[in-house]
Write a protein that holds these residues in place. Structure first.
Motif, PDB file in Angstrom:
ATOM      1  N   CYS A  11       0.830  -1.201   0.000  1.00  0.00           N
ATOM      2  CA  CYS A  11       0.000   0.000   0.000  1.00  0.00           C
ATOM      3  C   CYS A  11       0.869   1.258   0.000  1.00  0.00           C
ATOM      4  CB  CYS A  11      -0.917   0.001   1.227  1.00  0.00           C
ATOM      5  SG  CYS A  11      -1.930   1.494   1.381  1.00  0.00           S
ATOM      6  N   ASN A  12       0.603   2.179  -0.941  1.00  0.00           N
ATOM      7  CA  ASN A  12       1.371   3.423  -0.996  1.00  0.00           C
ATOM      8  C   ASN A  12       0.642   4.606  -0.364  1.00  0.00           C
ATOM      9  OD1 ASN A  12      -0.586   4.071  -2.854  1.00  0.00           O
ATOM     10  ND2 ASN A  12       0.796   4.370  -4.587  1.00  0.00           N
ATOM     11  N   GLY A  13      -0.539   4.324   0.215  1.00  0.00           N
ATOM     12  CA  GLY A  13      -1.262   5.370   0.929  1.00  0.00           C
ATOM     13  C   GLY A  13      -1.972   6.381   0.060  1.00  0.00           C
ATOM     14  N   CYS A  14      -2.241   6.027  -1.202  1.00  0.00           N
ATOM     15  CA  CYS A  14      -2.871   6.995  -2.115  1.00  0.00           C
ATOM     16  C   CYS A  14      -4.331   7.258  -1.783  1.00  0.00           C
ATOM     17  CB  CYS A  14      -2.738   6.519  -3.557  1.00  0.00           C
ATOM     18  SG  CYS A  14      -3.732   5.067  -3.973  1.00  0.00           S
ATOM     19  N   GLY A  15      -5.003   6.296  -1.153  1.00  0.00           N
ATOM     20  CA  GLY A  15      -6.404   6.467  -0.774  1.00  0.00           C
ATOM     21  C   GLY A  15      -7.411   6.187  -1.870  1.00  0.00           C
ATOM     22  N   ALA A  16      -6.945   5.726  -3.034  1.00  0.00           N
ATOM     23  CA  ALA A  16      -7.862   5.460  -4.150  1.00  0.00           C
ATOM     24  C   ALA A  16      -8.869   4.377  -3.801  1.00  0.00           C
ATOM     25  CB  ALA A  16      -7.076   5.072  -5.400  1.00  0.00           C
ATOM     26  N   CYS A  17      -8.439   3.380  -3.048  1.00  0.00           N
ATOM     27  CA  CYS A  17      -9.345   2.283  -2.696  1.00  0.00           C
ATOM     28  C   CYS A  17     -10.448   2.758  -1.762  1.00  0.00           C
ATOM     29  CB  CYS A  17      -8.569   1.129  -2.066  1.00  0.00           C
ATOM     30  SG  CYS A  17      -7.671   1.572  -0.560  1.00  0.00           S
ATOM     31  N   ALA A  18     -10.102   3.635  -0.832  1.00  0.00           N
ATOM     32  CA  ALA A  18     -11.100   4.162   0.100  1.00  0.00           C
ATOM     33  C   ALA A  18     -12.152   4.974  -0.645  1.00  0.00           C
ATOM     34  CB  ALA A  18     -10.427   5.012   1.171  1.00  0.00           C
ATOM     35  N   ALA A  19     -11.704   5.719  -1.676  1.00  0.00           N
ATOM     36  CA  ALA A  19     -12.645   6.496  -2.484  1.00  0.00           C
ATOM     37  C   ALA A  19     -13.530   5.595  -3.329  1.00  0.00           C
ATOM     38  CB  ALA A  19     -11.882   7.472  -3.385  1.00  0.00           C
ATOM     39  N   ALA A  20     -12.963   4.469  -3.777  1.00  0.00           N
ATOM     40  CA  ALA A  20     -13.717   3.551  -4.643  1.00  0.00           C
ATOM     41  C   ALA A  20     -14.678   2.672  -3.864  1.00  0.00           C
ATOM     42  CB  ALA A  20     -12.752   2.673  -5.442  1.00  0.00           C
ATOM     43  N   CYS A  21     -14.459   2.527  -2.558  1.00  0.00           N
ATOM     44  CA  CYS A  21     -15.315   1.674  -1.743  1.00  0.00           C
ATOM     45  C   CYS A  21     -16.565   2.453  -1.343  1.00  0.00           C
ATOM     46  CB  CYS A  21     -14.579   1.200  -0.491  1.00  0.00           C
ATOM     47  SG  CYS A  21     -15.597   0.157   0.584  1.00  0.00           S
ATOM     48  N   HIS A  22     -17.651   2.214  -2.037  1.00  0.00           N
ATOM     49  CA  HIS A  22     -18.878   2.972  -1.804  1.00  0.00           C
ATOM     50  C   HIS A  22     -19.603   2.537  -0.529  1.00  0.00           C
ATOM     51  CE1 HIS A  22     -18.260   4.573  -5.775  1.00  0.00           C
ATOM     52  NE2 HIS A  22     -18.121   3.347  -6.236  1.00  0.00           N
ATOM     53  N   THR A  25      -1.081  -0.284  -6.927  1.00  0.00           N
ATOM     54  CA  THR A  25       0.061  -1.135  -6.561  1.00  0.00           C
ATOM     55  C   THR A  25      -0.306  -2.606  -6.415  1.00  0.00           C
ATOM     56  OG1 THR A  25      -0.266  -0.795  -4.170  1.00  0.00           O
ATOM     57  CG2 THR A  25       1.116   0.809  -5.334  1.00  0.00           C
ATOM     58  N   GLY A  26      -1.567  -2.941  -6.629  1.00  0.00           N
ATOM     59  CA  GLY A  26      -1.982  -4.339  -6.491  1.00  0.00           C
ATOM     60  C   GLY A  26      -1.971  -4.825  -5.055  1.00  0.00           C
ATOM     61  N   ALA A  27      -2.221  -3.921  -4.116  1.00  0.00           N
ATOM     62  CA  ALA A  27      -2.162  -4.284  -2.700  1.00  0.00           C
ATOM     63  C   ALA A  27      -3.428  -4.980  -2.207  1.00  0.00           C
ATOM     64  CB  ALA A  27      -1.913  -3.030  -1.855  1.00  0.00           C
ATOM     65  N   ILE A  28      -4.482  -4.967  -3.019  1.00  0.00           N
ATOM     66  CA  ILE A  28      -5.760  -5.543  -2.590  1.00  0.00           C
ATOM     67  C   ILE A  28      -6.058  -6.802  -3.390  1.00  0.00           C
ATOM     68  CG2 ILE A  28      -8.213  -5.094  -2.211  1.00  0.00           C
ATOM     69  CD1 ILE A  28      -7.600  -2.129  -2.267  1.00  0.00           C
ATOM     70  N   SER A  29      -6.515  -7.816  -2.707  1.00  0.00           N
ATOM     71  CA  SER A  29      -6.875  -9.072  -3.364  1.00  0.00           C
ATOM     72  C   SER A  29      -8.058  -9.691  -2.628  1.00  0.00           C
ATOM     73  CB  SER A  29      -5.690 -10.042  -3.371  1.00  0.00           C
ATOM     74  OG  SER A  29      -5.272 -10.326  -2.038  1.00  0.00           O
ATOM     75  N   PHE A  30      -8.621 -10.727  -3.216  1.00  0.00           N
ATOM     76  CA  PHE A  30      -9.712 -11.453  -2.585  1.00  0.00           C
ATOM     77  C   PHE A  30      -9.163 -12.639  -1.796  1.00  0.00           C
ATOM     78  CE2 PHE A  30     -12.702  -9.826  -5.979  1.00  0.00           C
ATOM     79  CZ  PHE A  30     -13.513  -9.132  -5.111  1.00  0.00           C
ATOM     80  N   VAL A  31      -9.819 -12.937  -0.678  1.00  0.00           N
ATOM     81  CA  VAL A  31      -9.562 -14.173   0.061  1.00  0.00           C
ATOM     82  C   VAL A  31     -10.920 -14.751   0.451  1.00  0.00           C
ATOM     83  CG1 VAL A  31      -7.305 -13.506   0.975  1.00  0.00           C
ATOM     84  CG2 VAL A  31      -9.370 -12.943   2.266  1.00  0.00           C
ATOM     85  N   VAL A  32     -10.926 -16.022   0.771  1.00  0.00           N
ATOM     86  CA  VAL A  32     -12.126 -16.660   1.310  1.00  0.00           C
ATOM     87  C   VAL A  32     -11.818 -17.038   2.750  1.00  0.00           C
ATOM     88  CG1 VAL A  32     -13.717 -18.594   1.124  1.00  0.00           C
ATOM     89  CG2 VAL A  32     -12.833 -17.513  -0.950  1.00  0.00           C
ATOM     90  N   ARG A  33     -12.537 -16.457   3.682  1.00  0.00           N
ATOM     91  CA  ARG A  33     -12.262 -16.686   5.098  1.00  0.00           C
ATOM     92  C   ARG A  33     -13.522 -16.489   5.920  1.00  0.00           C
ATOM     93  NH1 ARG A  33     -12.266 -11.863   7.789  1.00  0.00           N
ATOM     94  NH2 ARG A  33     -11.531  -9.963   6.740  1.00  0.00           N
TER      95      ARG A  33
END
Length: 232
Positions: free
Chosen positions: A13-24, A55-63
């Protein structure tokens, strides 16, 4: 319960915050400069955040995770709107309603955009405007190259844009979810003649296949000097 949910690699994670903005749903927040999944029950498992991460820091897992709680998400959104009466940032989704203006009154052609946001990475998968819509999936450069783009392509359609080269993401996964979860009447792909734009066309075709839907789709190719080269 055991279900699909996201995980975030803090080291990437590079701290850009793009994922937080994309998570509705508001499941992701920035904590000490890093993205963090705050609540399992806010994550719907659709992965709007995945293509947003550079950066590809997010992925899916099953848990083991709490079930997605849509009621809690909606309640949190309502509370946030109450505390932020000034409105949301530029990623906030909204429909745009336009009235026809006679050409004699308005010399400058009116915008035909019907919704916001338009970036594929930011578009909500289950936005209400997708229901029964004709969808335009366009490469970024096409609107600059083709002078009559709004009237020829955006008018009457829901617009999604992106650049398969500069964004360095595969749009197929996000588009698959959009096609699969909504009743879409038709898809128009507008791309440039340059080879890298083939990524946009291929992503739409793969998404259609993965969605299992049979949606009419046509592709328009624009030249770098602004001409329509091909329709198929």
């Amino acid at each position: 319960m055991i279900r699909k949910i996201i995980q975030i690699d803090e080291a990437k994670c590079n701290g850009c915050g793009a994922c937080a903005a994309a998570c509705h749903e508001g499941a992701i927040a920035m904590v000490d400069g890093k993205a963090q999944l705050m609540r399992d029950d806010y994550c719907d498992g659709l992965g709007d955040c995945l293509p947003a991460c550079p950066t590809g820091a997010i992925s899916f897992v099953v848990r083991e995770a709490a079930a997605y709680d849509e009621a809690a998400v909606l309640a949190a959104k309502a509370k946030k709107e109450e505390t932020l009466p000034c409105g949301c940032p530029g990623t906030a989704a909204k429909a745009i309603h336009r009235e026809e203006v006679p050409a004699s009154i308005c010399q400058t052609p009116a915008s035909q955009l019907r919704q916001w946001p338009v970036q594929i990475k930011l578009a909500p998968v289950n936005a209400p405007w997708f229901d029964g819509a004709d969808v335009l999936v366009a490469a970024d450069c096409t609107a600059y190259a083709y002078g009559n783009f709004h009237q020829a392509f955006i008018k009457g359609r829901i617009t999604l844009v992106g650049c398969p080269k500069l964004d360095s993401v595969d749009y197929a996964e996000k588009l698959t979810e959009i096609f699969k979860n909504n009743h879409i009447r038709s898809i128009t792909v507008v791309r440039m003649e340059v080879p890298c734009c083939g990524g946009m066309e291929n992503a739409v075709k793969r998404a259609l296949q993965l969605s299992g839907k049979s949606i009419p789709c046509n592709v328009v190719t624009i030249s770098t000097d602004g001409r329509i080269l091909d329709r198929k």
